[in-house]
Design an enzyme around this catalytic site. Structure first.
Site, PDB file in Angstrom:
ATOM      1  CE  LYS A  72      -3.545  -2.455  -0.474  1.00 16.75           C
ATOM      2  NZ  LYS A  72      -4.373  -3.185   0.435  1.00 16.75           N
TER       3      LYS A  72
HETATM    4  C1  PLP Z   1      -5.498  -4.302   0.720  1.00 13.31           C
HETATM    5  C2  PLP Z   1      -6.973  -4.113   0.723  1.00 13.31           C
HETATM    6  C3  PLP Z   1      -7.766  -4.451   1.838  1.00 13.31           C
HETATM    7  C4  PLP Z   1      -7.214  -5.192   3.018  1.00 13.31           C
HETATM    8  O1  PLP Z   1      -6.207  -4.537   3.651  1.00 13.31           O
HETATM    9  P1  PLP Z   1      -5.377  -5.340   4.771  1.00 13.31           P
HETATM   10  O2  PLP Z   1      -4.673  -4.248   5.515  1.00 13.31           O
HETATM   11  O3  PLP Z   1      -4.436  -6.233   4.049  1.00 13.31           O
HETATM   12  O4  PLP Z   1      -6.347  -6.065   5.615  1.00 13.31           O
HETATM   13  C5  PLP Z   1      -9.104  -4.151   1.809  1.00 13.31           C
HETATM   14  N1  PLP Z   1      -9.662  -3.557   0.738  1.00 13.31           N
HETATM   15  C6  PLP Z   1      -8.945  -3.235  -0.353  1.00 13.31           C
HETATM   16  C7  PLP Z   1      -9.628  -2.561  -1.491  1.00 13.31           C
HETATM   17  C8  PLP Z   1      -7.583  -3.525  -0.407  1.00 13.31           C
HETATM   18  O5  PLP Z   1      -6.871  -3.235  -1.511  1.00 13.31           O
END
Ligand code: PLP
Length: 383
Positions: A184
């Protein structure tokens, strides 16, 4: 050709993060503690919102948001057919029923008109995703929500820096949830954050994130003396650690720097790929800020002369890491079995999901890396 594999979405840490993690280890305070508090405060400041709660993942933040809003079995939550499965699973884990809406084929965001069509007397909330970092049409979504008295949860996993008409993503609906997973826009390895204007919801989230223990139970072993703690709710083990927040408090200072590089990379790809037979992202709306989390190209075999899956293989052969964000939600066997969802009923999400490829966009990439990516794409499409 490259000799080294270009990892897709690799995080970017400096000596500040390294030192801070070591500092936590040396102090022997690695669990939830003062650094988590610092990170929560810095994040709330960045978003200009009063309340924030750091948790172990965005999935946890989404799950607890559903619970804090009081969603329960029998309640329906409308969400998008084009997202990561965690979005949908959070609704299911809260005991509510997910209902899918299709996307706008241009923005790839949930279509407000389809939300309206999916509303029933049992609908209690909408869970939207600012896909790839492009803001959803919040005016329309908030209007539908207010007409039908629905809560709005924003899945901002792609939308750290996103703004809509000058307002920051995550502050437009009732609760906003963020991810600091490795790929991210900023990362703590695993990590998440919920933000809201309402103290009651953030209190509920904090308590549920630590077994349902009375607030600040994490301080029970501190130098302020042992404190008894009692469980008031049936909670979860979703707390963030100081080891994670150690990265977060330095990553958050670099948000604008990272975003500028992502923005440059985005422009570079738009420019260098525009003459190739691939679909490119729609231009960014004036009056909004895109987080440039994903750069996705569409491989339509009838135009590109190669299938999407073949294209993925060929990129990997050329040592370029790629991703697929995402196969449409109704493609997953679990959901088909449980909810009877069929791709044919979500034509835009299904088509996009079968053709999309994400190419690397990360502040860690060098100009040379970018040339390699473009060269690989051109090479595949011309052979
Ligand atoms: C990465 C992601 C999540 C989950 O995030 P985590 O921190 O890995 O639980 C949820 N929604 C979207 C759209 C994502 O890209």
């Amino acid at each position: 050709m490259r000799t080294e594999f270009l990892v897709f979405g690799s995080p970017y840490f400096g000596p500040e993060e390294e030192e801070e993690v070591l500092d936590s280890m040396r102090r022997s305070w690695i669990g939830t503690g003062p650094k988590v508090k610092l990170f929560e405060t810095a994040f709330a400041q960045y978003k200009n919102i009063p309340y924030s709660a750091a948790v172990h993942s965005c999935t946890a933040a989404l799950h607890l948001s559903c619970l804090a809003l009081g969603l329960k079995p029998g309640d329906e939550v409308i969400t998008t057919a084009m997202t990561f499965c965690a979005t949908v699973n959070a609704i299911i884990h809260a005991g509510a029923t997910p209902v899918l809406a299709d996307i706008d084929p241009v923005t790839l965001n949930i279509d407000p008109e389809d939300i309206e069509r999916k509303v029933t007397p049992r609908t209690r909330a909408v869970l939207i995703v600012h896909f790839a970092g492009r803001p959803c049409k919040m005016d329309e979504i908030l209007a539908v929500a207010s007409r039908h008295h629905l809560y709005v949860i924003e899945d901002c996993a792609h939308a750290l820096e996103t703004e809509y008409h000058g307002q920051k993503a995550g502050t437009l609906g009732d609760i906003g949830c963020f991810s600091f997973y490795a790929t991210k826009n900023i990362s703590t390895g695993e990590g998440g954050m919920a933000i809201t204007h309402k103290s009651e919801w953030i209190q509920a989230i904090k308590i549920m994130a630590l077994h349902g223990l009375s607030a600040d139970a994490w301080q029970r072993f501190s130098d302020k003396g042992y404190k008894h703690y009692f469980m008031t709710e049936l909670g979860f083990k979703y707390n963030m650690m100081d080891l994670q927040a150690a990265m977060g408090i330095h990553q958050i200072k670099k948000i604008d720097l990272f975003w500028q590089r992502r923005s440059q990379i985005w422009q570079f790809y738009m420019d260098r790929l525009k003459s190739l037979p691939v679909g490119l992202p729609a231009p960014v709306d004036p009056g909004s800020k895109h987080a440039y989390h994903l750069f996705t190209i569409e491989i339509d075999p009838s135009k590109a002369g190669v299938s999407r899956d073949r294209f993925l293989e060929e990129m990997t052969k050329r040592k370029i890491g790629v991703g697929v964000h995402y196969c449409a939600i109704p493609e997953h066997p679990y959901y088909q079995k449980r909810f009877g969802w069929r791709s044919e009923d979500f034509v835009h999400a299904a088509r996009y999901g079968s053709q999309t490829v994400s190419i690397p966009i990360s502040p860690k990439l060098t100009d040379r890396d970018l040339e390699d990516v473009v060269e690989a794409v051109s090479d595949i499409l011309s052979s």
